[in-house]
Structure formats: structure tokens, C-alpha cells
Design a protein around this motif. Structure first.
Motif, mmCIF file in Angstrom:
data_model
loop_
_atom_site.group_PDB
_atom_site.id
_atom_site.type_symbol
_atom_site.label_atom_id
_atom_site.label_comp_id
_atom_site.label_asym_id
_atom_site.label_seq_id
_atom_site.Cartn_x
_atom_site.Cartn_y
_atom_site.Cartn_z
ATOM 1 N N PRO A 166 21.010 90.410 43.132
ATOM 2 C CA PRO A 166 19.696 89.773 42.965
ATOM 3 C C PRO A 166 18.640 90.723 43.535
ATOM 4 N N VAL A 167 17.667 91.085 42.742
ATOM 5 C CA VAL A 167 16.793 92.211 43.078
ATOM 6 C C VAL A 167 16.082 92.034 44.417
ATOM 7 N N ALA A 168 15.333 90.972 44.592
ATOM 8 C CA ALA A 168 14.558 90.797 45.826
ATOM 9 C C ALA A 168 15.471 90.691 47.048
ATOM 10 N N GLN A 169 16.533 89.916 46.941
ATOM 11 C CA GLN A 169 17.447 89.750 48.076
ATOM 12 C C GLN A 169 18.127 91.071 48.426
ATOM 13 N N GLY A 204 5.338 90.886 39.092
ATOM 14 C CA GLY A 204 5.072 90.800 40.516
ATOM 15 C C GLY A 204 5.922 89.784 41.238
ATOM 16 N N SER A 205 6.789 89.066 40.523
ATOM 17 C CA SER A 205 7.570 88.034 41.204
ATOM 18 C C SER A 205 8.590 88.628 42.169
ATOM 19 N N VAL A 206 9.116 89.801 41.882
ATOM 20 C CA VAL A 206 10.048 90.443 42.812
ATOM 21 C C VAL A 206 9.316 90.786 44.107
ATOM 22 N N ALA A 207 8.135 91.348 43.986
ATOM 23 C CA ALA A 207 7.349 91.679 45.183
ATOM 24 C C ALA A 207 7.054 90.421 45.995
ATOM 25 N N THR A 208 6.703 89.349 45.322
ATOM 26 C CA THR A 208 6.414 88.091 46.014
ATOM 27 C C THR A 208 7.642 87.582 46.751
ATOM 28 N N LEU A 234 8.355 89.681 49.891
ATOM 29 C CA LEU A 234 7.446 89.306 50.980
ATOM 30 C C LEU A 234 7.984 88.120 51.775
ATOM 31 N N GLY A 235 8.587 87.176 51.083
ATOM 32 C CA GLY A 235 9.106 85.992 51.750
ATOM 33 C C GLY A 235 10.443 86.200 52.439
ATOM 34 N N LEU A 236 11.123 87.302 52.115
ATOM 35 C CA LEU A 236 12.474 87.519 52.651
ATOM 36 C C LEU A 236 12.540 88.463 53.843
ATOM 37 N N VAL A 237 11.509 89.259 54.053
ATOM 38 C CA VAL A 237 11.576 90.263 55.123
ATOM 39 C C VAL A 237 10.568 89.964 56.222
ATOM 40 N N ASP A 238 10.825 90.534 57.398
ATOM 41 C CA ASP A 238 9.905 90.357 58.513
ATOM 42 C C ASP A 238 9.312 91.700 58.944
ATOM 43 N N ILE A 239 9.263 92.645 58.008
ATOM 44 C CA ILE A 239 8.624 93.930 58.251
ATOM 45 C C ILE A 239 7.449 94.051 57.299
#
Length: 141
Positions: A90-93, A123-127, A130-135
Motif C-alpha cells: 500500500p503506497v502511503a503506508q 494528491g491522496s497519497v500525499a494526504t 501526512l496522516g501516517l508519519v510524525d516527521i
């Protein structure tokens, strides 16, 4: 030293992100650049029924190498040192997982990629990242 993750997909937007990462690395007085391309897994049972795991892995690697071509050309032209990785998931994860594994300090990515599916919300992957990382995540338009 800082570690910057640059997710790419071969799009012009990801190329702009690579250029921004090169500039940021120079401004930081050097940074480790890690270029990542992620291919979503093929989940169709029909595809898996007709193609071997080896054939699918070859496909993922070929697509990954193609997605990395323009980013590598920009980095080589700039004389930047970098590592590269081709991942499937899964791309974003997967981007978030690699950022954590590599202990990245920053992600620089484009906002309008090629997308894996026609009609993909740009832009949904970028969004999601943003929600998955803390950097910090720098989005390049």
C-alpha cells in the motif's frame, strides 16, 4: 546528518521533489538521500492465477526501475549520493514504514503523481502520508 526520503513515481511532480531534496541537502550541509518507489500490489486473483510469483516480482522490479530513472538522472547530474529502493505494498503506508525504518528526518514528495488507477484522486497519497508519519513532510507542487 539528516536523512531525507524522496518517494517517486516518475512523474514531473516527483522530479520537482527530487530537485527540492537536492537543494535541501545542500542547504543542510549534506544529507543522506533515500529515493523510494512503491508499486501497489496486484491483488486480482485472476492475475495471480495466470502469472507466477516470479513473473509478478519481475514486473514490480521493471516498473520500479522505470519509475526511478528520471530521479536517478537528476541526482547523478547533481553529483548527489543516494540510495534507492523499490517496494511493493500500500503506497502511503509503505512510504511511512520506510521513513520509520530508515529513521528519516524529512520526507519530500510531489503532490500530483501518476497514480495507479485512472481517476485516482490526485494528491491522496500525499494526504495519507501526512496522516501516517510524525516527521515533517514537504509537499512540492
Amino acid at each position: 546528518m539528516r536523512t531525507i526520503l524522496i518517494p517517486v513515481d516518475g512523474s514531473e511532480s516527483s522530479n520537482r521533489a527530487v530537485k527540492s531534496a537536492i537543494k535541501a541537502a545542500n542547504e543542510f550541509g549534506g544529507a543522506t538521500l533515500h529515493v523510494l518507489t512503491v508499486h501497489p500490489p496486484i491483488v486480482s486473483g485472476n492475475v495471480k492465477r495466470f502469472f507466477s510469483i516470479e513473473a509478478l516480482n519481475d514486473y514490480y522490479q521493471d516498473e520500479g526501475r522505470n519509475a526511478l530513472l528520471s530521479a536517478k538522472a537528476l541526482l547523478d547530474e547533481a553529483g548527489a549520493s543516494y540510495t534507492e529502493e523499490i517496494a511493493v505494498g500500500p503506497v502511503a503506508q509503505t512510504i511511512a514504514d520506510v521513513a520509520k525504518k530508515k529513521e528519516c528526518d524529512l520526507i519530500i514528495m510531489g503532490t500530483r503523481g501518476l497514480g495507479a488507477v485512472t481517476g485516482f484522486v490526485l494528491g491522496s497519497v500525499a494526504t495519507k502520508v501526512l496522516g501516517l508519519v510524525d516527521i515533517p513532510v514537504a509537499l512540492v507542487k
